[in-house]
Enzyme design. Structure first.
Site, PDB file in Angstrom:
ATOM      1  CB  CYS A 206     -36.888 -62.576 -18.145  1.00  0.00           C
ATOM      2  SG  CYS A 206     -37.074 -62.660 -19.942  1.00  0.00           S
ATOM      3  CG  HIS A 453     -33.670 -65.520 -20.247  1.00  0.00           C
ATOM      4  ND1 HIS A 453     -34.789 -65.273 -19.493  1.00  0.00           N
ATOM      5  CD2 HIS A 453     -32.672 -65.819 -19.363  1.00  0.00           C
ATOM      6  CE1 HIS A 453     -34.501 -65.419 -18.212  1.00  0.00           C
ATOM      7  NE2 HIS A 453     -33.214 -65.744 -18.108  1.00  0.00           N
TER       8      HIS A 453
END
Length: 585
Positions: A206, A453
């Site tokens: 990510c 994330h």
């Protein structure tokens, strides 16, 4: 009371909002009733554009209200019934508490939900510019049928007759409500909804996806990548330029999310690397260096430097003698302190802060011997695309470990680095260049020091419309979501036991900006340029269109596979060949 279409919602400074938890005994702002389990419809009509209205509530005899909570009359926005709920004496706090409430929540079918962005305001009736307005958004449902601010404003300010919030014992409250569709992530089509597609996450990529989306949305950079020489004999898995060209082409023309496997293979990564989270800044520097090297001797040589390279001057200047030592250095990104700094400007102030060299730390000025001096750094020039990495991670010597800095840290939509007569610029700087920047993208890290994330908020065309690129999904977002909600710091929630003590408490926000990308105003026409198929090599177009055709053929084959079956017929000679002539059964 009036209901009208308002001007756009104002953007305010950091706001703290508080939901009200499940009801307990005693007066509470959320009134709930058992939901009929026989109903199955979900209240979620399709909404393409937000439906917005303003409700104005004039509350007379305000000081004489003797109820703990007070509701407005019902108003309708987007076909939904709403009302404003206030606690005129505070919700067990010395603050006015105010919420937006779903008026008919007890009558709605099981599983209902609705999503709204809204602001609540207490109008200053003497000086309108001092009106207090706070904005938030929420997905309302049966468990959370009201949402708003427990600590909206101090009661002492509200009831102060000199402040102008209560005039003739009348208080005026405004509610701006914008209804948005609830996203169904199972059927959501990023291309259809936003015009953009996402990148598939290979496991822990990510951080790479957010960086690649940011670079892709710098059209000048994308065009330069397309113009890097590659041949039809190259393989994407063995060529970074071709892999990046292929990736950018698919981001531009695909209708679904794009894989990054070819690119990571061109890096020499194996599956383990794809499941290991690396640092965005490190990847950005490595990728820039590799591309810069591959661009040498080509028509796009120097593109990386033209876009991202700036220069700073390190200096040491003696106080009592005329001696000044300087060293010029280039940079592709700047690391700015977050700890101890309120915003980007404070970080730049700290970056150029002068360090005194005195006492035991005097400067040796050759023939002048040890001298009192000052040491610092100033900027010779800034690049057209300014990359700012915020130092959210640092080593804590007391705890002997790395920690994440989640402090509140603001960054502006426009960044003026010529402020205060160019205090960040060195004497050698060209003052004719206007260093006014506009924010292009915000890379966010959500989580802690050991993992988390990454996603990005980007304005591809520098318009007012922001987009959130989170792996495969792309959504439209507003400015507040991209800026203020990524400042970090603390957020306020009510106490979990409101029946006994509803004093609000704060929790740390672990999602915050990690990297900022600004584009200089004077260069934005050049950088935000048009990129079309004529910028893409013919062999690349042919190769990728062929890949798309093969992919479509496989998809169609799978889709139609259930229509067919395979039948195999065994003849006598086939049996003889398989088991021979002698049969014993």
């Amino acid at each position: 009371m009036t209901l009208m279409t308002p001007p756009p919602l104002d953007q305010e400074d950091e706001e703290m909002f508080a939901p009200h938890p499940d009801p307990v005994e005693g007066p509470q702002p959320m009134e709930m009733a058992a939901q009929p389990e026989t109903a199955s419809a979900v209240e979620n009509p399709p909404v393409d554009e937000p439906q917005t209205s303003r409700f104005t509530w004039k509350i007379e005899n305000f000081s004489r209200l003797n109820t703990k909570k007070h509701y407005s009359e019902v108003f309708v926005v987007g076909g939904f019934k709403w009302r404003v709920l206030i606690f005129p004496k505070g919700n067990n706090a010395d603050y006015l508490s105010m919420y937006l409430d779903v008026a008919d929540s007890a009558m709605l079918p099981y599983g209902w939900r609705r999503y709204a962005q809204f602001s609540l305001a207490v109008v200053n009736q003497v000086h309108g510019k001092f009106t207090i307005r706070k904005e938030t958004q929420h997905q309302f449902n049966a468990r959370e049928s009201d949402w708003g601010f427990t600590s909206y404003m101090p009661l002492s300010e509200l009831y102060d007759p000199t402040r102008g919030f209560i005039v003739n014992d009348t208080c005026v409250v405004e509610a701006d409500v914008a209804i948005r569709g609830v996203i169904d992530y199972w059927t959501y089509d990023s291309k259809k909804e936003t015009g953009y597609v996402g990148l598939k996450n290979q496991g822990a990529t990510c951080y790479m996806n957010s960086l690649l989306q940011t670079l892709y949305h710098i059209p000048y950079f994308r065009k330069a990548v397309y113009h890097m020489p590659t041949t039809e004999n190259d393989m994407p898995s063995g060529s970074i330029p071709l892999a990046l060209q292929s990736l950018f082409y698919k981001l531009q023309y695909n209708d679904t999310s794009v894989s990054t496997k070819e690119l990571t293979k061109s890096f020499g990564w194996d599956t383990y690397d794809s499941f290991t989270q690396h640092d965005v800044q490190e990847l950005n520097r490595v990728l820039s260096e590799k591309l810069e090297d591959k661009m040498k001797g080509t028509v796009v040589e120097g593109t990386i430097q033209q876009l991202f390279e700036g220069h700073q001057m390190n200096y040491i200047e003696c106080i009592n003698v005329d001696v000044r030592s300087t060293r010029k250095e280039s940079f592709y990104d700047l690391q700015l302190d977050v700890k101890g700094c309120r915003d980007v400007y404070a970080s730049f102030d700290k970056y150029v802060e002068v360090e005194p060299l005195e006492g035991d730390n005097k400067y040796h000025a050759e023939e002048h011997g040890l001298q009192d001096a000052k040491k610092g750094v100033l900027f010779v020039d800034f690049p057209p695309v300014l990359q700012l990495h915020l130092k959210r991670f640092e080593y804590d010597f007391a705890r002997d470990t790395m920690v994440k800095i989640n402090d509140h840290y603001e960054f502006p939509l426009q960044l003026d680095l010529d402020k205060e007569d160019g205090k960040y610029l060195s004497p050698e700087a060209d003052r004719s260049i206007r260093n006014l920047y506009t924010l292009h993208s915000v890379l966010v890290h959500s989580g802690g020091v050991h993992g988390g994330h990454y996603y990005a908020f980007i304005r591809p065309t520098l318009s007012n419309q922001w987009f959130k690129f989170e792996d495969e999904r792309v959504t439209k977002e507003d400015t507040k979501k991209a800026l203020e909600e990524q400042y970090g710091g603390e957020e306020e929630l009510p106490h979990t036991n409101p029946g006994f003590n509803n004093t609000p408490f704060k929790f740390t926000k672990y999602s915050n900006a990690y990297m900022l990308l600004y584009i200089r105003e004077s260069d934005k026409e050049k950088i935000i340029c048009n990129v079309d198929e004529k910028d893409i090599a013919e062999h690349l177009r042919i190769r990728l269109k062929k890949e798309q055709e093969e992919k479509e053929h496989k998809r169609r084959y799978k889709a139609e596979a259930h229509l067919y079956t395979i039948i195999k017929v065994a003849r006598d000679e086939d049996l003889v060949e398989q088991i021979g002539k002698d049969i014993y059964f």
